[in-house]
Design a protein around this motif. Structure first.
Motif, PDB file in Angstrom:
ATOM      1  N   LYS A  59       0.794  -1.226   0.000  1.00 23.04           N
ATOM      2  CA  LYS A  59       0.000   0.000   0.000  1.00 23.04           C
ATOM      3  C   LYS A  59       0.830   1.282   0.000  1.00 23.04           C
ATOM      4  O   LYS A  59       0.317   2.356  -0.306  1.00 23.04           O
ATOM      5  N   PHE A  60       2.123   1.177   0.336  1.00 24.01           N
ATOM      6  CA  PHE A  60       2.949   2.379   0.397  1.00 24.01           C
ATOM      7  C   PHE A  60       3.786   2.574  -0.863  1.00 24.01           C
ATOM      8  O   PHE A  60       4.624   3.481  -0.910  1.00 24.01           O
ATOM      9  N   LEU A  61       3.563   1.752  -1.884  1.00 26.24           N
ATOM     10  CA  LEU A  61       4.359   1.861  -3.105  1.00 26.24           C
ATOM     11  C   LEU A  61       4.174   3.220  -3.767  1.00 26.24           C
ATOM     12  O   LEU A  61       3.055   3.638  -4.064  1.00 26.24           O
ATOM     13  N   LYS A  62       5.302   3.889  -4.013  1.00 33.98           N
ATOM     14  CA  LYS A  62       5.297   5.164  -4.722  1.00 33.98           C
ATOM     15  C   LYS A  62       5.885   5.034  -6.123  1.00 33.98           C
ATOM     16  O   LYS A  62       5.552   5.830  -7.001  1.00 33.98           O
ATOM     17  N   ALA A  63       6.767   4.045  -6.320  1.00 36.02           N
ATOM     18  CA  ALA A  63       7.445   3.912  -7.606  1.00 36.02           C
ATOM     19  C   ALA A  63       7.583   2.445  -7.983  1.00 36.02           C
ATOM     20  O   ALA A  63       8.057   1.637  -7.176  1.00 36.02           O
ATOM     21  N   ILE A  64       7.162   2.111  -9.205  1.00 32.68           N
ATOM     22  CA  ILE A  64       7.338   0.767  -9.763  1.00 32.68           C
ATOM     23  C   ILE A  64       8.030   0.933 -11.116  1.00 32.68           C
ATOM     24  O   ILE A  64       7.512   1.603 -12.006  1.00 32.68           O
ATOM     25  N   ARG A  65       9.195   0.321 -11.237  1.00 34.36           N
ATOM     26  CA  ARG A  65       9.929   0.384 -12.510  1.00 34.36           C
ATOM     27  C   ARG A  65      10.380  -1.028 -12.872  1.00 34.36           C
ATOM     28  O   ARG A  65      11.320  -1.556 -12.289  1.00 34.36           O
ATOM     29  N   VAL A  66       9.684  -1.626 -13.842  1.00 30.67           N
ATOM     30  CA  VAL A  66      10.002  -2.987 -14.271  1.00 30.67           C
ATOM     31  C   VAL A  66      10.158  -3.056 -15.793  1.00 30.67           C
ATOM     32  O   VAL A  66      10.040  -4.128 -16.388  1.00 30.67           O
ATOM     33  N   SER A  67      10.425  -1.945 -16.430  1.00 30.17           N
ATOM     34  CA  SER A  67      10.560  -1.897 -17.884  1.00 30.17           C
ATOM     35  C   SER A  67      11.792  -2.667 -18.352  1.00 30.17           C
ATOM     36  O   SER A  67      12.695  -2.968 -17.572  1.00 30.17           O
TER      37      SER A  67
END
Length: 323
Positions: free
Chosen positions: A217-225
Motif C-alpha cells: 500500500k505504500f508503493l510510490k514507484a514501480i519500474r520494471v521496464s
C-alpha cells in the motif's frame, strides 16, 4: 567526533591519525578532494571506538583493506563516490553490528559473499553503480532488518533469492540494470508491506507481474521496464494511493490502451507514466472514448513511444495542465 565534510581538503588521510585518536567515535571527510589509497590502518582491536566512518565523495583509489573487521563498534560505513576497486573485503563480514554499508559508484568487482548474512543488523546495503557479478547471496533474507537494498547498475546474474521475502522491513528494493532473470510470479510481494520503491528494470525477468504487488500500500514507484514480463493493467492498482512513478514499458502482453488509460487515470498522484513499446498497432484513445476523462491532473511525463499507435492526437491530452 571529527567532521571535516564539505570542505576543500585534499591530499592523503594518514593512518597515524587513527593510531593516536583512539577515542574518536565518528570520523567524516565526505565531500572533499582527498586522494590516494584509504588509510591502511584505521581499526585497532583494543582501542577503536569508531561507530561512524564516512569517506564518501572524494577521489580515493585502490582497495578497501584496513582491518575493517577489527572495528568492533562500527555501525555506519560509507565510502561511496570514489575510485575504489577490488572485491568486498572479507573482514567486513565480521562486523556484525554494522547497520549501514554504502559503497555506491566505485569500481568494485566480484561476487557478494553469502557471508553477508552474518550482518543481521544491516538496515542499508548500497552497492549500486559498481562492477559486481555472480549471483545474489542465497541467504540474503536472513538480514530481516534491511530497509534499503540498492544493487542497481552492476552485472549480477541469476534469480532473486526467495529468502528475500523474509526482509519484511524493506522500503526500497533496487536491482535495475543487471543480468538477473527468474520467474517473478514466484515472489509474494504482499509480505513486503512497507515497500515504497521497486526497481527491477533492464533485466531478464519473465512470468506474470504478480498482483501481490498491489498489496504494498505504500508503493510510490514501480519500474520494471525492459524485461520479458507479461503485464496487464489491473484495477487493483488503484489501491496504491501514493503511486507517482510507473514504468512498465518494453515488456509484453500489455494491450487495450483505452482500458489501461481509464484505469490509470484513477491514480491521482501519478507524475510519470511510461508504457513504451506496448499496445502494438492499437488506436490512440480518442475524445469520444475518454468523454468522462478527468484524470492524470498531476501527470508530468507520458511515454507512449514505439507503440505503433494510429489515429490522431486527441484533445484530452491538452487538459493535462502539468504535462
Amino acid at each position: 567526533m571529527v567532521d571535516l565534510s564539505s570542505n576543500r581538503l585534499h591530499g592523503a588521510v594518514s593512518s597515524s591519525f587513527f593510531q593516536e585518536a583512539w577515542n574518536v567515535t565518528s570520523f567524516s571527510v565526505s565531500n572533499n578532494t582527498f586522494s590516494g589509497p584509504m588509510p591502511s590502518s584505521i581499526c585497532h582491536p583494543s582501542s577503536s571506538s569508531l561507530r561512524h566512518l564516512d569517506f564518501s565523495f572524494n577521489n580515493f583509489n585502490g582497495s578497501i583493506s584496513f582491518g575493517l573487521g577489527k572495528c568492533s563498534k562500527l555501525q555506519v560505513f560509507r565510502v561511496g563516490y570514489n575510485y575504489l576497486s577490488g572485491s568486498l573485503p572479507e573482514d567486513i563480514f565480521n562486523s556484525t553490528i554494522l547497520e549501514e554499508i554504502s559503497l555506491p559508484r566505485n569500481s568494485l568487482h566480484g561476487a557478494v559473499s553469502d557471508r553477508i548474512s552474518n550482518l543481521t543488523n544491516l538496515t542499508t546495503l548500497d552497492l549500486s553503480y559498481n562492477q559486481l557479478s555472480g549471483v545474489l547471496p542465497l541467504h540474503l533474507g536472513k538480514l530481516s532488518k534491511l530497509k534499503h537494498i540498492l544493487h542497481d547498475f552492476n552485472s549480477l546474474e541469476g534469480s532473486l533469492p526467495l529468502s528475500l521475502m523474509n526482509c519484511t522491513n524493506l522500503v526500497e528494493l533496487r536491482m535495475g540494470t543487471n543480468n538477473l532473470g527468474s520467474n517473478i510470479s514466484m515472489l509474494n510481494f504482499s509480505i513486503l508491506s512497507q515497500l515504497s520503491k521497486l526497481d527491477l528494470r533492464k533485466n531478464n525477468f519473465f512470468g506474470i507481474l504478480p498482483r501481490s504487488i498491489y498489496s504494498c500500500k505504500f508503493l510510490k514507484a514501480i519500474r520494471v521496464s525492459y524485461n520479458n514480463l507479461e503485464v496487464q493493467i489491473q484495477p487493483e492498482i488503484l489501491s496504491l494511493k501514493s503511486l507517482s512513478f510507473l514504468s512498465l514499458g518494453w515488456n509484453k502482453g500489455l494491450t487495450n490502451v483505452t482500458g489501461a488509460m481509464k484505469i490509470l487515470m484513477g491514480c491521482k498522484c501519478l507524475l510519470m507514466l511510461s508504457l513504451a513499446s506496448s499496445f502494438l498497432g492499437e488506436e490512440m484513445p480518442n475524445d469520444v472514448e475518454m468523454a468522462d476523462f478527468n484524470g492524470f491532473q498531476n501527470l508530468r511525463l507520458l511515454d507512449l513511444s514505439s507503440c505503433n499507435l494510429s489515429g490522431i492526437i486527441p484533445s484530452w491530452l491538452s487538459k493535462l495542465k502539468k504535462l
